[in-house]
Enzyme design. Structure first.
Site, short mmCIF file in Angstrom:
data_model
loop_
_atom_site.label_atom_id
_atom_site.label_comp_id
_atom_site.label_asym_id
_atom_site.label_seq_id
_atom_site.Cartn_x
_atom_site.Cartn_y
_atom_site.Cartn_z
N ASP A 119 42.39 43.43 63.38
CA ASP A 119 42.84 44.82 63.38
C ASP A 119 42.32 45.46 62.09
O ASP A 119 42.60 44.95 61.00
CB ASP A 119 44.38 44.84 63.41
CG ASP A 119 44.93 46.26 63.50
OD1 ASP A 119 44.26 47.19 63.00
OD2 ASP A 119 46.03 46.42 64.03
N ASP A 155 34.11 45.19 65.58
CA ASP A 155 33.62 46.41 66.23
C ASP A 155 33.84 47.61 65.30
O ASP A 155 33.37 48.70 65.59
CB ASP A 155 34.39 46.67 67.52
CG ASP A 155 35.86 46.91 67.18
OD1 ASP A 155 36.49 45.98 66.65
OD2 ASP A 155 36.36 48.04 67.39
#
Ligand SMILES: C[S@@+](CC[C@H](N)C(=O)[O-])C[C@H]1O[C@@H](n2cnc3c(N)ncnc32)[C@H](O)[C@@H]1O
Length: 220
Positions: A119, A155
């Protein structure tokens, strides 16, 4: 619940309580001798989820030991079960907080750390929770051997850029970096950077996101 119960029966899964970890985890400093029963290097996957990297790299490198760490045991149940079903003896999983990594491993007990799709913790007040925040890097440095090797695959352009900033600010060394591991110009990348796609990576690829990667070495 079923996975939770099954994890307890797996020989390759360790689920110490926070207190047990802090008071003295049984395998700290003894992973190679007591659990793997070899002298091969140890590679960690932090926030391993289902443990795709842990299992795939263990298949590819039988002469290294792999340990996935995640706070959610129901997720790494998948990796632990696959390792057992396929007879991989160089795999283990630990259910614990990454913040406690220096209670799980002795100084220099680890050779490499993979951080896979964490995260990014974009909000400013979550800064300290980013897995490449200097406080985390200090803990990684403690358990890593002299090469201090860390891989970050994400990402998140934000986390990629943040991590570059921290590496530069803290005097660490970037060994390899790309904004898009699948770019046609990236033919020379080591195979495992693109051949393993985690659950989250597959989700982000469907959203047409670029997948970034940094390999760096911690210097202090
Ligand atoms: C976004 S998921 C990525 C999972 C997997 N690496 C993947 O690529 O599919 C992040 C994972 O990190 C774990 N995690 C987040 N913070 C953690 C912490 N402080 N300690 C242990 N695990 C943590 C979560 O439980 C979750 O499984």
């Amino acid at each position: 619940m079923k996975r939770f119960a099954e994890n307890k029966t797996f020989e390759n899964v360790f689920q110490p309580t926070r207190q047990e970890m802090i008071e003295g985890f049984e395998l700290k400093g003894r992973w190679k001798k007591e659990f793997f029963q070899n002298d091969n290097p140890i590679v960690l996957e932090l926030g391993c989820g289902k443990g795709e990297y842990t299992v795939a790299l263990a298949q590819k490198y039988p002469d290294k030991n792999f340990i996935g760490i995640d706070i959610k045991g129901a997720r790494f149940w998948r990796g632990a079960k696959t390792a057992i079903e396929t007879g991989l003896s160089n795999v283990a999983f630990v259910r614990t907080q990454i913040e406690l990594i220096d209670y799980a491993f002795a100084e220099k007990e680890v050779s490499e750390i993979w951080i896979t799709f964490p995260d990014p913790q974009i909000k400013f007040r979550r800064t300290k929770h980013r897995l490449t925040h200097p406080e985390f890097l200090r803990k990684y440095f403690k358990v890593l051997d002299d090469k201090g090797l860390v891989h970050l695959k994400t990402d998140s352009e934000f986390l990629h850029g943040y991590t570059h900033g921290i590496i530069q600010m803290e005097g660490h060394e970037v060994l390899l970096s790309t904004h898009n591991v699948y770019h046609p110009d990236n033919k020379e990348l080591p195979e495992e950077i693109t051949s393993v796609q985690t659950f989250y990576e597959q989700k982000f690829l469907k959203e047409n996101k670029n997948i970034t990667y940094i390999r760096f070495s911690l210097k202090h």
